[in-house]
Motif scaffolding. Structure first.
Motif, PDB file in Angstrom:
ATOM      1  N   GLN A 131      17.133 -99.937 -25.531  1.00  0.00           N
ATOM      2  CA  GLN A 131      17.208 -98.584 -26.081  1.00  0.00           C
ATOM      3  C   GLN A 131      18.617 -98.056 -25.882  1.00  0.00           C
ATOM      4  O   GLN A 131      19.192 -98.191 -24.806  1.00  0.00           O
ATOM      5  CB  GLN A 131      16.214 -97.674 -25.383  1.00  0.00           C
ATOM      6  N   GLY A 132      19.164 -97.446 -26.924  1.00  0.00           N
ATOM      7  CA  GLY A 132      20.500 -96.880 -26.837  1.00  0.00           C
ATOM      8  C   GLY A 132      21.579 -97.945 -26.928  1.00  0.00           C
ATOM      9  O   GLY A 132      21.306 -99.141 -27.067  1.00  0.00           O
ATOM     10  N   GLY A 133      22.831 -97.522 -26.885  1.00  0.00           N
ATOM     11  CA  GLY A 133      23.942 -98.467 -26.930  1.00  0.00           C
ATOM     12  C   GLY A 133      23.989 -99.233 -28.235  1.00  0.00           C
ATOM     13  O   GLY A 133      23.584 -98.745 -29.275  1.00  0.00           O
ATOM     14  N   SER A 134      24.505-100.444 -28.188  1.00  0.00           N
ATOM     15  CA  SER A 134      24.540-101.305 -29.364  1.00  0.00           C
ATOM     16  C   SER A 134      23.125-101.593 -29.835  1.00  0.00           C
ATOM     17  O   SER A 134      22.201-101.667 -29.040  1.00  0.00           O
ATOM     18  CB  SER A 134      25.241-102.613 -29.018  1.00  0.00           C
ATOM     19  N   GLU A 135      22.943-101.724 -31.139  1.00  0.00           N
ATOM     20  CA  GLU A 135      21.623-102.056 -31.674  1.00  0.00           C
ATOM     21  C   GLU A 135      21.450-103.555 -31.837  1.00  0.00           C
ATOM     22  O   GLU A 135      20.667-104.016 -32.634  1.00  0.00           O
ATOM     23  CB  GLU A 135      21.430-101.361 -33.025  1.00  0.00           C
ATOM     24  N   LYS A 136      22.178-104.329 -31.025  1.00  0.00           N
ATOM     25  CA  LYS A 136      22.140-105.779 -31.150  1.00  0.00           C
ATOM     26  C   LYS A 136      20.726-106.295 -30.946  1.00  0.00           C
ATOM     27  O   LYS A 136      20.075-106.018 -29.937  1.00  0.00           O
ATOM     28  CB  LYS A 136      23.077-106.409 -30.124  1.00  0.00           C
ATOM     29  N   LEU A 137      20.249-107.061 -31.913  1.00  0.00           N
ATOM     30  CA  LEU A 137      18.959-107.721 -31.778  1.00  0.00           C
ATOM     31  C   LEU A 137      19.165-109.087 -31.153  1.00  0.00           C
ATOM     32  O   LEU A 137      20.095-109.806 -31.515  1.00  0.00           O
ATOM     33  CB  LEU A 137      18.307-107.906 -33.149  1.00  0.00           C
ATOM     34  N   VAL A 138      18.282-109.433 -30.219  1.00  0.00           N
ATOM     35  CA  VAL A 138      18.276-110.773 -29.649  1.00  0.00           C
ATOM     36  C   VAL A 138      17.035-111.474 -30.194  1.00  0.00           C
ATOM     37  O   VAL A 138      15.912-110.983 -30.013  1.00  0.00           O
ATOM     38  CB  VAL A 138      18.246-110.735 -28.113  1.00  0.00           C
ATOM     39  N   PHE A 139      17.256-112.579 -30.869  1.00  0.00           N
ATOM     40  CA  PHE A 139      16.176-113.279 -31.565  1.00  0.00           C
ATOM     41  C   PHE A 139      15.668-114.476 -30.785  1.00  0.00           C
ATOM     42  O   PHE A 139      16.419-115.121 -30.034  1.00  0.00           O
ATOM     43  CB  PHE A 139      16.672-113.803 -32.918  1.00  0.00           C
ATOM     44  N   GLY A 140      14.394-114.804 -30.995  1.00  0.00           N
ATOM     45  CA  GLY A 140      13.874-116.093 -30.587  1.00  0.00           C
ATOM     46  C   GLY A 140      14.292-117.137 -31.610  1.00  0.00           C
ATOM     47  O   GLY A 140      14.899-116.820 -32.637  1.00  0.00           O
ATOM     48  N   LYS A 141      13.933-118.412 -31.346  1.00  0.00           N
ATOM     49  CA  LYS A 141      14.327-119.500 -32.238  1.00  0.00           C
ATOM     50  C   LYS A 141      13.581-119.476 -33.561  1.00  0.00           C
ATOM     51  O   LYS A 141      14.051-120.015 -34.551  1.00  0.00           O
ATOM     52  CB  LYS A 141      14.062-120.849 -31.562  1.00  0.00           C
TER      53      LYS A 141
END
Lengths: 112, 116
Positions: A94-104
């Protein structure tokens, strides 16, 4: 340990089956949890979105988040051949960069 | 509403050559992302722009990759010189803070790069 772990499959089921897809994660700061569907040679499209813990239902799709276990699931009821695709879980803080971390991503095939 | 547009869709180059990809986000979307998706893996963020400023480029290999977003709309991603391991799909995505779904990110169809 990767931040997000997802069994890449592949998974093959008959039409009409209930499908369960899962991801685990290690970063307890994740608050937004998504499931994306990606057809062959296409970009990912958002399927389900959940904030924090709980369940969310949309038609044949149900997303569950268990933050205490750091575990998320996507259930597909009455699976159809058109559901054949790669399913990616994704999450972010929540907040900060909206970087998504994905699974494979899990490749699902629904056989007619 | 038009989606995220990317070009070219497919590109084959030899190692050590250069390549550039172009992206036009959804109209009005202030945030633009470039993700790299290697075959069999999930997308990995390379760079994030907010308008024409860089928010996150921590995973961009800056010795060979560069990106710009002039005027806060279109963006280009360049690779020079390319390596074999750069073979991947380069996904452009955009989002608007006005989205009701916690900043839904919309992806383009991707630019498929093969380095031989």
């Amino acid at each position: 340990q990767k931040e997000v772990e997802q069994d890449p499959g592949p998974l093959s089921v008959p039409e009409g089956a209930i499908v369960s897809l899962n991801c685990t994660y290690s970063n307890s700061a994740f608050q937004y949890f998504m499931w994306y569907r990606q057809y062959s040679r296409k970009g990912p499209e958002l399927l389900m979105y959940t904030y924090s813990s709980g369940n969310k239902e949309d038609g044949r799709f149900t997303a569950q988040v268990d933050k205490s276990s750091k575990y998320i699931s996507l259930f597909i009821r009455d699976s159809q051949p058109s559901d054949s695709a790669t399913y990616l879980c994704a999450m972010r803080v929540q907040g900060g960069s909206e970087k998504l971390v994905f699974g494979k991503g899990m490749k699902l095939t629904v056989n007619p | 509403e038009a989606g995220v547009a990317q070009s070219p869709r497919y590109k084959i180059i030899e190692k050590r050559q250069s390549v550039a990809f172009w992206c036009n986000p959804i109209s009005g979307h202030a945030t633009l992302y470039w993700y790299q998706q290697i075959l069999g893996q999930g997308p990995k963020l390379l760079i994030q722009f907010q308008n024409n400023g860089v928010v996150d480029d921590s995973q961009l290999p800056k010795d060979r990759f560069s990106a710009e977003r002039l005027k806060g709309v279109d963006s280009t991603l360049k690779i020079q010189p390319a390596k074999l391991e750069d073979s991947a799909v380069y996904l452009c995505a955009s989002s608007s803070r006005q989205s009701s779904s916690g900043n839904t990110i919309y992806f383009g169809e991707g630019s498929w790069l093969t380095v031989v």
